[in-house]
Design a protein around this motif. Structure first.
Motif: not given
Length: 765
Positions: A190-193, A195-197, A200, A260-261, A311
């Motif tokens: 759930q990396g995308d979720a 990172r968008e929280h 994070h 990835d940030s 990355e």
């Protein structure tokens, strides 16, 4: 920066005590684990993942679950494989130590904790094993507890990594809240979720704090060299091949979820580069071989962190390959240094030389391990170095920065490798504390095999490429990957950088004395190191603890009570005000006239207590207030509680009447005076007001009978009792009731002892 290094090992070469031979059989445990993990290679190489788990704390969704993929299997193989050789080595190195049995148990417990850490799937399971590695490491670093230095350095490692572990726990719980699961195998998907929280960044900071302290990244780098106070088998195992890589493992495991940030990338790039370069400079100036290797471990950890911040595939593949390279050569070199210390009686560079003839097998192992460390072909270290340069050049964020840092650190590493081989083994042999000769086979077997792995896998890199590197990179990047590890990549920029690295390394080796002076001048200019900052922080903490102890624990009960009540007023009252908890009931409840009379008795008793000049009078006044409370319980239908209250009041009066005459009068030095009484009155009024507001707020809300209904329904079928109060106390709250009984029993015993002491004193008088 160096330290005098002479061995304290009581064992004679080849003369192990019978007990050590028996304890050496524990090497079967890591060997069996190694065989078991090797059997999993075909399935993992084929792209499968394995998991197993059991319910642990079902009410909190905590499972004792384990997960095997390429990343966890790589670390499990290193832990068990190197652990096998370490157990054999330790049996000879510490053969006749009187506490060798205890040492073996500590080491075995550490190995199990480390395996649990890298295989854990549930985040609570991971944290438990994380802290177990901290605890067992503390025991191993401080194994020689008769030495103040060992105790101090063990405590330092415990505090630094323990504080980081608490930060990690907070970060893992926040991640579980965001991801809706306690299982790592589900969270990393759930990396995308994540990172968008909004959480994070806090999650990232907390997780990095745990990883950086465990893997000794700047500015937490100082504890690892100090951990060299541990016996050499501990240094070879914990602080090179396993424990210090726990933070690296965590970063690799969290890469799909937190990577990835920009925050992740730049933090890891900068912290890793600073750690790698700074540690390499400190390594070259050491005179103690063990400390020199400790600082090169810091360099390796910094390099790994730096590349895990990227990355691109080549950077991650370089990190994975370097994990293998570093584990092979560093464990081998630490054991080589232990052999030198064991056989020559010192590990100081300036006192060593010419050991090649006396230690031919050890020299061969040292030569192979050092060449892999320097990255010379055809060793696996050369392949790892080429991959590092390819990965650094492929990083879009800062290719020049990454490449410069990698070349500088690797060049200094070449210089250290030359020092480790040339200074102890070549040249003329000086007078040594001991006459050297080759170590027992149990000591040199590990270095020989691990150093041989460096050249075998360098010549045939495909043997580990498909089986270990590819599945591990796939687990980190969370996507299928395939790379061909090979010794020759053609004439290209990475090869040119390798030539530059070797040239610079030879230059640094020749200029080592000047580098020592330059770094010494810089340290004199900076003055504050991480170790000094730690000492100042501990001293400040101790000073603060002494200050607050003098303030709060000065031996005066009035201060204790005032502190407790003021804390209650501030926390509870502040919470009521801040969250709008102050509420008035719509209608004040009515009460019969006798109840108002009882209330008046309670108030009168409380007021009379404050005006009494004798303790017996004050006791009687307090007793009247307590009796009034008991009458209220009786009036509202709670005779059992009323009886308990009557018993307490009666016993209090009897015991106090025996004790109080022994105390001085309520005037003079201990009396609070007028201002003190006003202060106490203000605290009492404020405390009473907060309690009143709290009771009103509770009664103003709707009465929830759901719990009452549960006990009414469950008393007979679940607890087989119709007296609901008794059922609650004996069955539903059994442990709580047992605790209350224990408290009452302890208080009773203390009262008996106090009464006996008083009566004895009275008879003696």
């Amino acid at each position: 920066m160096g330290e005098a290094a002479t061995t304290a090992n009581p064992a004679a070469p080849g003369a192990d005590a019978p007990a050590s031979a028996a304890w050496r059989l524990l090497a079967v445990v890591p060997l069996a684990a190694l065989i078991g993990f090797v059997s999993l290679l075909p399935a993992i190489t084929a792209g499968e993942t394995l998991s197993v788990g059991w319910a642990w704390v079902p009410g909190l969704d905590v499972r004792l679950s384990f997960y095997v993929d390429g990343l966890s299997l790589l670390f499990a193989l290193l832990i068990s494989g190197i652990g096998f050789f370490i157990f054999l080595y330790a049996g000879s190195y510490l053969g006749r130590h009187p506490r060798f049995g205890r040492f073996s148990i500590y080491l075995l417990a550490f190995m199990g904790s480390m395996l649990g850490l890298v295989l854990a799937d549930n985040i609570i399971t991971l944290f438990v094993f994380w802290e177990l590695t901290t605890l067992t490491s503390y025991l191993l670093i401080g194994f020689d507890h008769t030495q103040a230095k060992a105790r101090r350095n063990a405590l330092q490692a415990l505090l630094v990594t323990g504080i980081g572990g608490l930060a990690l726990l907070a970060g893992l719980i926040l991640m579980a809240i965001v991801g809706g699961s306690f299982e790592l195998s589900q969270l990393i998907a759930q990396g995308d979720a994540i990172r968008e929280h909004a959480l994070h960044l806090p999650i990232l900071i907390l997780v990095l704090a745990g990883a950086f302290t465990k893997s000794a990244q700047f500015p937490f780098h100082f504890w690892l060299p100090n951990a060299m106070a541990a016996p050499t088998p501990v240094s070879a195992y914990l602080h090179s091949a396993t424990m210090v890589k726990a933070g690296v493992y965590l970063l690799a495991r969290m890469h799909p979820a937190l990577g990835d940030s920009d925050w992740w990338t730049w933090t890891l790039l900068i912290a890793g580069a600073v750690t790698a370069v700074w540690a390499s400079l400190l390594a070259i100036r050491q005179s103690d071989l063990k400390l020199m290797l400790a600082y090169t471990t810091l360099m390796a950890l910094g390099t790994l962190v730096m590349f895990l911040g990227a990355e691109n595939y080549y950077a991650i593949a370089a990190a994975v390959t370097f994990i293998l390279v570093h584990s092979f050569y560093k464990a081998a070199l630490f054991m080589v240094v232990g052999i030198i210390d064991h056989e020559a009686g010192t590990r100081e560079i300036d006192r060593l030389g010419g050991l090649r003839g006396a230690l031919p097998i050890t020299f061969a192992a040292a030569l192979a391990a050092a060449f892999s460390m320097a990255g010379f072909p055809p060793f696996l270290g050369f392949i790892g170095k080429e991959l590092k340069y390819e990965g650094a050049l492929a990083i879009s964020e800062a290719p020049i920065f990454m490449t410069t840092a990698a070349v500088t650190a690797n060049a200094l590493m070449v210089a250290v490798a030359l020092v480790v081989v040339i200074r102890p083994f070549l040249g003329t042999r000086p007078d040594l504390p001991k006459v050297p000769h080759e170590a027992p086979v149990a000591m040199w077997l590990g270095p020989v095999v691990l150093a041989a792995c460096g050249i075998i896998f360098g010549v045939a890199p495909g043997a580990i490429g498909n089986a270990l590197v590819d599945p591990t990179v796939e687990a980190i990047l969370y996507s299928p990957q395939n790379i061909e590890l090979k010794l020759w990549h053609g004439i290209n920029l990475p090869l040119a950088l390798s030539v530059v690295t070797v040239t610079l390394g030879a230059f640094f080796f020749v200029m080592r004395r000047r580098l020592i002076r330059w770094t010494g001048a810089w340290l004199d200019f900076v003055r504050i190191t991480g170790d000094a900052a730690y000492d100042r922080a501990v001293a400040a903490m101790m000073a603060f603890a002494a200050w607050q102890t003098d303030l709060l624990q000065g031996g005066r009960q009035r201060i204790y009570l005032a502190t407790t009540l003021i804390t209650f007023i501030v926390l509870v009252g502040g919470t009521l005000i801040a969250f709008g908890g102050v509420a008035m009931p719509a209608a004040w409840p009515s009460a019969p006239l006798p109840v108002w009379g009882i209330a008046a008795l309670i108030v009168a008793g409380a007021l009379a207590t404050t005006q009494m000049r004798s303790r017996i009078g004050a006791l009687a006044a307090v007793g009247s207030a307590g009796t009034g409370v008991a009458l209220l319980f009786l009036a509202f239908g709670a005779p059992d509680v009323a009886m308990t209250q009557f018993m307490i009041e009666t016993l209090s009066v009897v015991i106090a009447a025996l004790i109080l005459p022994r105390l001085p009068a309520m005037a003079g030095r201990g009396h609070p005076g007028r201002h003190g009484r006003l202060r106490d009155a203000a605290i009492a009024v404020a405390c009473g007001t907060v309690v009143t507001l709290l009771v009103i707020a509770v009664t103003a809300g709707p009465f929830d009978r759901s719990l009452t209904g549960f006990f009414e329904i469950a008393s007979v079928p679940d607890a087989f009792g119709r007296n609901i109060v008794n059922v609650i106390l004996v069955d539903f709250r059994a442990i709580d009731t047992f605790g209350e009984i224990a408290v009452v029993a302890i208080a009773g015993l203390a009262s008996v002892a106090l009464i006996r002491q008083t009566m004895t004193s009275r008879r003696d008088r």
